[in-house]
Design an enzyme around this catalytic site. Structure first.
Site, PDB file in Angstrom:
ATOM      1  CB  SER A  14      31.193  -9.264  11.105  1.00  0.00           C
ATOM      2  OG  SER A  14      31.604  -8.808  12.334  1.00  0.00           O
ATOM      3  CE1 TYR A  52      26.162  -6.294  13.133  1.00  0.00           C
ATOM      4  CE2 TYR A  52      24.472  -7.607  12.360  1.00  0.00           C
ATOM      5  CZ  TYR A  52      24.905  -6.501  13.112  1.00  0.00           C
ATOM      6  OH  TYR A  52      24.161  -5.982  14.150  1.00  0.00           O
ATOM      7  N   GLY A 136      42.296 -14.972  18.435  1.00  0.00           N
ATOM      8  CA  GLY A 136      43.804 -14.390  17.645  1.00  0.00           C
ATOM      9  C   GLY A 136      43.596 -13.457  16.718  1.00  0.00           C
ATOM     10  CB  ALA A 140      34.613 -10.912  11.127  1.00  0.00           C
ATOM     11  CE  LYS A 191      41.706  -7.635  19.987  1.00  0.00           C
ATOM     12  NZ  LYS A 191      40.612  -7.379  18.963  1.00  0.00           N
ATOM     13  NE  ARG A 255      34.622  -4.994  14.573  1.00  0.00           N
ATOM     14  CZ  ARG A 255      33.540  -5.904  15.035  1.00  0.00           C
ATOM     15  NH1 ARG A 255      32.411  -5.826  14.839  1.00  0.00           N
ATOM     16  NH2 ARG A 255      34.085  -6.904  15.948  1.00  0.00           N
ATOM     17  CG  ASN A 256      37.889  -2.345  19.392  1.00  0.00           C
ATOM     18  OD1 ASN A 256      37.113  -1.766  20.290  1.00  0.00           O
ATOM     19  ND2 ASN A 256      37.708  -3.601  19.124  1.00  0.00           N
ATOM     20  CB  VAL A 279      30.197  -5.323  18.960  1.00  0.00           C
ATOM     21  CG1 VAL A 279      31.126  -5.497  20.360  1.00  0.00           C
ATOM     22  CG2 VAL A 279      28.855  -5.669  19.185  1.00  0.00           C
ATOM     23  CD  GLU A 281      32.802  -6.661  22.962  1.00  0.00           C
ATOM     24  OE1 GLU A 281      32.665  -6.090  24.118  1.00  0.00           O
ATOM     25  OE2 GLU A 281      31.910  -7.754  22.761  1.00  0.00           O
TER      26      GLU A 281
HETATM   27  N1  NAI Z   1      34.087  -9.054  13.889  1.00  0.00           N
HETATM   28  C1  NAI Z   1      35.437  -9.410  14.183  1.00  0.00           C
HETATM   29  O1  NAI Z   1      36.516  -9.280  13.501  1.00  0.00           O
HETATM   30  C2  NAI Z   1      35.799 -10.461  15.536  1.00  0.00           C
HETATM   31  C3  NAI Z   1      34.972 -10.356  16.672  1.00  0.00           C
HETATM   32  N2  NAI Z   1      35.127 -10.858  17.552  1.00  0.00           N
HETATM   33  C4  NAI Z   1      34.496 -10.765  18.890  1.00  0.00           C
HETATM   34  O2  NAI Z   1      33.069 -11.555  18.592  1.00  0.00           O
HETATM   35  C5  NAI Z   1      32.118 -10.951  19.323  1.00  0.00           C
HETATM   36  C6  NAI Z   1      30.898 -10.454  18.488  1.00  0.00           C
HETATM   37  O3  NAI Z   1      31.429  -9.516  17.568  1.00  0.00           O
HETATM   38  P1  NAI Z   1      30.915  -9.420  16.159  1.00  0.00           P
HETATM   39  O4  NAI Z   1      30.175 -10.550  15.587  1.00  0.00           O
HETATM   40  O5  NAI Z   1      31.731  -8.791  15.435  1.00  0.00           O
HETATM   41  O6  NAI Z   1      29.710  -8.143  16.310  1.00  0.00           O
HETATM   42  P2  NAI Z   1      28.691  -7.600  15.455  1.00  0.00           P
HETATM   43  O7  NAI Z   1      28.330  -6.201  15.954  1.00  0.00           O
HETATM   44  O8  NAI Z   1      29.020  -7.862  13.959  1.00  0.00           O
HETATM   45  O9  NAI Z   1      27.243  -8.522  15.686  1.00  0.00           O
HETATM   46  C7  NAI Z   1      26.897  -8.398  17.088  1.00  0.00           C
HETATM   47  C8  NAI Z   1      25.636  -9.399  16.857  1.00  0.00           C
HETATM   48  O10 NAI Z   1      25.044  -9.863  18.053  1.00  0.00           O
HETATM   49  C9  NAI Z   1      23.742  -9.454  18.102  1.00  0.00           C
HETATM   50  N3  NAI Z   1      23.061  -9.167  19.382  1.00  0.00           N
HETATM   51  C10 NAI Z   1      23.297  -8.038  20.208  1.00  0.00           C
HETATM   52  N4  NAI Z   1      22.757  -8.326  21.429  1.00  0.00           N
HETATM   53  C11 NAI Z   1      22.284  -9.541  21.427  1.00  0.00           C
HETATM   54  C12 NAI Z   1      21.414 -10.228  22.258  1.00  0.00           C
HETATM   55  N5  NAI Z   1      21.090  -9.502  23.556  1.00  0.00           N
HETATM   56  N6  NAI Z   1      21.147 -11.517  22.117  1.00  0.00           N
HETATM   57  C13 NAI Z   1      21.423 -12.149  20.772  1.00  0.00           C
HETATM   58  N7  NAI Z   1      21.998 -11.318  19.952  1.00  0.00           N
HETATM   59  C14 NAI Z   1      22.429 -10.218  20.180  1.00  0.00           C
HETATM   60  C15 NAI Z   1      23.445  -8.312  17.096  1.00  0.00           C
HETATM   61  O11 NAI Z   1      21.980  -8.553  16.605  1.00  0.00           O
HETATM   62  C16 NAI Z   1      24.448  -8.745  16.118  1.00  0.00           C
HETATM   63  O12 NAI Z   1      23.896  -9.629  15.324  1.00  0.00           O
HETATM   64  C17 NAI Z   1      32.711  -9.721  20.142  1.00  0.00           C
HETATM   65  O13 NAI Z   1      33.080  -9.656  21.409  1.00  0.00           O
HETATM   66  C18 NAI Z   1      34.056  -9.389  19.100  1.00  0.00           C
HETATM   67  O14 NAI Z   1      35.161  -8.663  20.066  1.00  0.00           O
HETATM   68  C19 NAI Z   1      36.233 -11.764  17.775  1.00  0.00           C
HETATM   69  C20 NAI Z   1      37.111 -11.994  16.738  1.00  0.00           C
HETATM   70  C21 NAI Z   1      36.960 -11.190  15.386  1.00  0.00           C
HETATM   71  O1  13P Z   2      39.367  -9.165  17.485  1.00  0.00           O
HETATM   72  C1  13P Z   2      39.616  -8.887  16.210  1.00  0.00           C
HETATM   73  C2  13P Z   2      40.580  -9.133  15.215  1.00  0.00           C
HETATM   74  O2  13P Z   2      41.190 -10.277  15.776  1.00  0.00           O
HETATM   75  C3  13P Z   2      38.320  -7.943  15.578  1.00  0.00           C
HETATM   76  O3  13P Z   2      38.744  -6.698  16.103  1.00  0.00           O
HETATM   77  P1  13P Z   2      37.529  -5.557  16.090  1.00  0.00           P
HETATM   78  O4  13P Z   2      36.290  -6.034  17.266  1.00  0.00           O
HETATM   79  O5  13P Z   2      38.331  -4.185  16.610  1.00  0.00           O
HETATM   80  O6  13P Z   2      37.115  -5.187  14.605  1.00  0.00           O
END
Ligand code: NAI
Ligand code: 13P
Length: 340
Positions: A14, A52, A136, A140, A191, A255-256, A279, A281
């Site tokens: 996402s 996503y 920040g 997503a 957080k 998600r957390n 995910v 985290e």
């Molecule tokens: N979703 C959000 O609102 C936000 C997420 N983040 C951070 O971004 C990071 C990623 O989170 P999301 O995109 O939300 O996760 P998500 O759960 O939406 O997607 C994770 C992606 O990573 C891929 N993936 C998993 N293992 C892999 C590997 N070994 N090689 C390549 N791709 C792989 C999955 O296939 C999936 O496409 C996390 O650390 C999260 O804390 C940061 C800010 C906001």
């Molecule tokens: O980091 C995030 C917002 O800033 C997203 O939080 P979650 O991973 O809990 O969805």
């Protein structure tokens, strides 16, 4: 066609999708790398990433790709949006190609065993790369829906900060700069743990006073820990500290928070994580954080309490009782009384 170099976004989840879209809306050509060829083909055809970010149209400037090496060869600026558990294993094999590139981690986690933050892993893998962090209050889906949003790019490399600001800053997304990479990144990782607790409190129907107490004491606790690690507590007053803590602890889009909510409804941790299918985290962070707090002798009652519920068989009632009976403490730890 543009003669500008494309920008890479690594990770098909996402946040990777949201950042890729944002860059493309700003006129950048984006190579969005994901490991799954079926997902890439589907996004190419349907211009949507339904698993996503259902309902969000993927900009025509985003090209889903699956050849990591070819992607890195074409780009100087690379955003990393992989889960923390995957970052090292995904990038170590291509370490040679990262030399001199701008690597910006958006991943909010801590590596088990090493206690390294994600940009520190990048530094470890690619010591000659230019490293930054983007963090920040950035849910997503809201970023993708163009809700007015602010974020922080943090790096010792001022030129990198400026270039990331220029690439991302737009109609709906403001990017502030910071030179405190460690503090900004630590805030984003810590957080997540408190968001799980906030989700539990919400599921249990706790009141607004309780929610406010939780967020404020979480800020005190994470700041106390960060200071012990040598971070600047002032960074925690910014978007990547209290800003991200507020959004993640108060939104059911987090998600957390959702994992915490499911726990508060009585699901096991395994069932809560399985129901989420994305995910969260904080689930991994809680273990490394509890161990580190013990090693560093930092008082972290919320972390200890959550760990006891998740991994030591304590009930919520027992932990809440212990927290409320705890010895009264000072409100704000870092107020200097000298001169007053
Ligand atoms: N979703 C959000 O609102 C936000 C997420 N983040 C951070 O971004 C990071 C990623 O989170 P999301 O995109 O939300 O996760 P998500 O759960 O939406 O997607 C994770 C992606 O990573 C891929 N993936 C998993 N293992 C892999 C590997 N070994 N090689 C390549 N791709 C792989 C999955 O296939 C999936 O496409 C996390 O650390 C999260 O804390 C940061 C800010 C906001
Ligand atoms: O980091 C995030 C917002 O800033 C997203 O939080 P979650 O991973 O809990 O969805």
């Amino acid at each position: 066609m543009t003669d500008k170099q494309p920008i890479a976004v690594l990770g098909g989840g996402s946040f990777g999708t949201a950042i890729a879209n944002l860059l493309a809306e700003n006129g950048q050509q984006v190579l969005h790398w994901m490991r799954d060829p079926e997902q890439a083909a589907a996004i190419k055809n349907d211009r949507e990433n339904p698993r996503y970010l259902k309902g969000i149209k993927i900009h025509s400037g985003v090209e889903p790709v699956t050849d990591l090496s070819a992607t890195l060869a074409q780009c100087q600026m690379i955003f990393v949006a992989l889960p923390s558990s995957a970052l090292r294993q995904a990038l170590q094999p291509v370490a040679d190609q990262l030399k001199g590139k701008m690597l910006v981690s958006t991943t909010k986690g801590i590596e088990a065993n090493t206690f390294l933050l994600m940009s520190q892993i990048l530094e470890d893998i690619a010591p000659e790369a230019r490293i930054g962090v983007l963090s920040g209050p950035n849910l997503a889906r809201e970023v993708a829906e163009n809700a007015l949003t602010a974020s922080v790019v943090a790096s010792e490399d001022e030129d990198l900060c400026r270039q990331v600001q220029a690439a991302l800053h737009g109609r709906t997304f403001r990017v502030y700069a910071s030179s405190d990479r460690f503090g900004v990144e630590l805030g984003g990782a810590l957080k997540n743990v408190y968001a799980i607790i906030a989700g539990m409190a919400a599921a249990m129907g706790m009141g607004e006073n309780t929610k406010s107490m939780l967020i404020t004491r979480a800020l005190a606790e994470m700041t106390r820990f960060a200071v012990k690690l040598g971070a600047n507590p002032m960074t925690f007053l910014g978007l990547a500290g209290v800003g991200d803590l507020i959004v993640t602890c108060s939104s059911s889009k987090s998600r957390n928070y959702q994992v915490g909510y499911a726990l508060g409804e009585g699901l096991t941790l395994e069932a809560a994580v399985a129901r989420l299918g994305e995910v969260a985290e904080g689930v991994n962070t809680i273990k490394v954080l509890k161990a580190k707090a013990e090693e560093m002798q930092v008082y972290m009652p919320l972390v200890t309490g959550l760990h006891a519920i998740l991994f030591e068989g304590r009930t919520l009632d027992q932990v809440i009782g212990a927290l409320m009976r705890g010895e009264p403490k000072t409100d704000v730890d870092f107020i200097s009384t000298s001169g007053f």
